[in-house]
Design a protein around this motif. Structure first.
Motif, PDB file in Angstrom:
ATOM      1  N   UNK A   1       0.820  -1.208   0.000  1.00  0.00           N
ATOM      2  CA  UNK A   1       0.000   0.000   0.000  1.00  0.00           C
ATOM      3  C   UNK A   1       0.859   1.265   0.000  1.00  0.00           C
ATOM      4  N   UNK A   2       1.811   1.318   0.930  1.00  0.00           N
ATOM      5  CA  UNK A   2       2.580   2.553   1.114  1.00  0.00           C
ATOM      6  C   UNK A   2       3.704   2.709   0.094  1.00  0.00           C
ATOM      7  N   UNK A   3       4.467   1.643  -0.140  1.00  0.00           N
ATOM      8  CA  UNK A   3       5.613   1.730  -1.045  1.00  0.00           C
ATOM      9  C   UNK A   3       5.235   2.145  -2.469  1.00  0.00           C
ATOM     10  N   UNK A   4       4.157   1.590  -3.069  1.00  0.00           N
ATOM     11  CA  UNK A   4       3.781   2.056  -4.410  1.00  0.00           C
ATOM     12  C   UNK A   4       3.451   3.543  -4.475  1.00  0.00           C
ATOM     13  N   UNK A   5       2.996   4.125  -3.352  1.00  0.00           N
ATOM     14  CA  UNK A   5       2.743   5.565  -3.344  1.00  0.00           C
ATOM     15  C   UNK A   5       4.047   6.347  -3.224  1.00  0.00           C
ATOM     16  N   UNK A   6       5.009   5.802  -2.444  1.00  0.00           N
ATOM     17  CA  UNK A   6       6.253   6.523  -2.196  1.00  0.00           C
ATOM     18  C   UNK A   6       7.182   6.524  -3.408  1.00  0.00           C
ATOM     19  N   UNK A   7       7.162   5.450  -4.199  1.00  0.00           N
ATOM     20  CA  UNK A   7       8.108   5.343  -5.317  1.00  0.00           C
ATOM     21  C   UNK A   7       8.041   6.529  -6.287  1.00  0.00           C
ATOM     22  N   UNK A   8       6.857   6.894  -6.815  1.00  0.00           N
ATOM     23  CA  UNK A   8       6.843   8.061  -7.717  1.00  0.00           C
ATOM     24  C   UNK A   8       7.208   9.350  -7.016  1.00  0.00           C
ATOM     25  N   UNK A   9       6.877   9.477  -5.723  1.00  0.00           N
ATOM     26  CA  UNK A   9       7.261  10.675  -4.983  1.00  0.00           C
ATOM     27  C   UNK A   9       8.777  10.776  -4.852  1.00  0.00           C
ATOM     28  N   UNK A  10       9.421   9.656  -4.551  1.00  0.00           N
ATOM     29  CA  UNK A  10      10.883   9.648  -4.385  1.00  0.00           C
ATOM     30  C   UNK A  10      11.560  10.075  -5.680  1.00  0.00           C
ATOM     31  N   UNK A  11      11.107   9.510  -6.800  1.00  0.00           N
ATOM     32  CA  UNK A  11      11.743   9.844  -8.074  1.00  0.00           C
ATOM     33  C   UNK A  11      11.419  11.259  -8.534  1.00  0.00           C
ATOM     34  N   UNK A  12      10.180  11.704  -8.325  1.00  0.00           N
ATOM     35  CA  UNK A  12       9.812  13.042  -8.812  1.00  0.00           C
ATOM     36  C   UNK A  12      10.458  14.140  -7.981  1.00  0.00           C
ATOM     37  N   UNK A  13      10.612  13.918  -6.666  1.00  0.00           N
ATOM     38  CA  UNK A  13      11.197  14.954  -5.814  1.00  0.00           C
ATOM     39  C   UNK A  13      12.702  15.074  -6.003  1.00  0.00           C
ATOM     40  N   UNK A  14      13.366  13.977  -6.370  1.00  0.00           N
ATOM     41  CA  UNK A  14      14.820  13.982  -6.505  1.00  0.00           C
ATOM     42  C   UNK A  14      15.292  14.217  -7.930  1.00  0.00           C
ATOM     43  N   UNK A  15      14.394  14.159  -8.901  1.00  0.00           N
ATOM     44  CA  UNK A  15      14.792  14.182 -10.312  1.00  0.00           C
ATOM     45  C   UNK A  15      14.356  15.487 -10.958  1.00  0.00           C
ATOM     46  N   UNK A  16      15.312  16.288 -11.393  1.00  0.00           N
ATOM     47  CA  UNK A  16      14.996  17.588 -11.996  1.00  0.00           C
ATOM     48  C   UNK A  16      14.296  17.428 -13.341  1.00  0.00           C
ATOM     49  N   UNK A  17      14.632  16.370 -14.093  1.00  0.00           N
ATOM     50  CA  UNK A  17      14.006  16.185 -15.400  1.00  0.00           C
ATOM     51  C   UNK A  17      12.531  15.808 -15.260  1.00  0.00           C
ATOM     52  N   UNK A  18      12.216  14.979 -14.267  1.00  0.00           N
ATOM     53  CA  UNK A  18      10.812  14.628 -14.025  1.00  0.00           C
ATOM     54  C   UNK A  18      10.041  15.867 -13.571  1.00  0.00           C
ATOM     55  N   UNK A  19      10.645  16.673 -12.686  1.00  0.00           N
ATOM     56  CA  UNK A  19       9.980  17.898 -12.238  1.00  0.00           C
ATOM     57  C   UNK A  19       9.786  18.871 -13.399  1.00  0.00           C
TER      58      UNK A  19
END
Length: 308
Positions: free
Chosen positions: A278-296
């Motif tokens: 439940x929790x990990x699938x929600x955190x994965x896109x947040x982790x990548x989007x917050x740390x990745x300038x290209x995704x942002x």
């Protein structure tokens, strides 16, 4: 005790009761589910539509988001329906489908995360040969192999787990069907299958995990030889997100599937399963989007196109 036939349903005891506190927790779980759907679907959409994200790393990331999207869709809708309708039953076909999909997606993520670590190794240690070593064909083969190996493991365990004779006690002390929990209800000797299942889970977890450790050991050795502090910082920055996701996923998976039977607890299994499903699938896109300038940057571009 009398055996049951294939028309008998299992009873999922669930994770939450109907007290006020549990209703609040259910609301949080459902909001987490919606956030997971939106976050992973948005990640897939951004990677598909933005040409700057058409690289091997983001192609692998889109497959990770797809697996997470399917994972929460396999568990939460049935859990929510049972909770809202005050029903706890699940058919043998539904139970087998959950086991198959969970192991397919979980096993697939194991190998996909190791493929992503290899991608980071090539990008940092062999940057000039990156597009040769991480060709589109190789990426497709890595993704197909991840799905195939996970599917073989899921199909094998689902078929064998449901082939045992089950007794009149059909209560599964969980909020979804999981192979180790289901096998405990069997009226036959399941020790051989449990040993084989344990061995398969160890292989599915440890082989990719060893590949990930090898990749990051080589990355660390290469980074330590870099003379520029800026180059070191940039190299580490490309790995932070992946390391965080690996830690979340493997920590929960190893706790569930690699503990000896004498240390297993139904309560602990439910809590940790809720974390990784439940929790990990929600955190994965947040982790990548917050740390990745290209995704942002792709997200800002998408928002600007919708609301100019």
């Amino acid at each position: 005790m009398e055996n049951w036939n294939t028309s008998s349903n299992f009873i999922l005891l669930g994770l939450l009761g109907h007290s006020r506190t549990h209703r609040i927790l259910f609301s949080l779980v459902f909001m987490t589910f919606i956030a997971s759907l939106v976050g992973n679907a948005l990640m897939i959409l951004l990677i598909h539509t933005d040409p700057r994200l058409h690289t091997p790393m983001y192609f692998l990331l889109s497959q990770l988001s797809l697996m997470d999207l399917m994972l929460v869709s396999t568990i939460i809708p049935k859990m929510a329906a049972n909770y809202l309708l005050n029903s706890r039953s699940i058919s043998p076909a539904g139970c087998g489908s959950q086991i198959f999909l969970l192991l397919t997606l979980g096993g697939g993520e194991c190998f996909l995360l190791s493929a992503m670590s290899y991608d980071r190794y090539v990008a940092i240690c062999h940057p000039l040969r990156y597009h040769v070593l991480m060709s589109h064909m190789l990426c497709s083969q890595l993704v197909a192999g991840s799905w195939l190996l996970g599917g073989i493991d899921g199909l094998m365990q689902a078929i064998v787990a449901l082939s045992f004779p089950f007794c009149s006690r059909r209560e599964i002390d969980h909020f979804f069907c999981e192979a180790p929990t289901l096998v405990r209800l069997a009226c036959a000797d399941t020790s051989v299958f449990e040993d084989v299942m344990y061995f398969c889970c160890v292989l599915m977890l440890l082989v990719p995990f060893c590949l990930i450790l090898t990749s990051y050991s080589l990355i660390l050795a290469a980074v330590l030889h870099m003379l520029s502090p800026e180059a070191c910082k940039k190299a580490f920055a490309t790995c932070y997100s992946h390391v965080a996701v690996v830690g979340l996923f493997y920590g929960a998976a190893i706790f569930i599937y690699m503990r000896p039977k004498s240390y297993r607890s139904a309560h602990h299994d439910k809590v940790v399963s809720a974390f990784y499903s439940i929790l990990t699938p929600m955190l994965n896109p947040l982790i990548y989007s917050l740390r990745d300038s290209e995704v942002k940057g792709a997200l800002r571009k998408c928002v600007a196109s919708v609301w100019p």
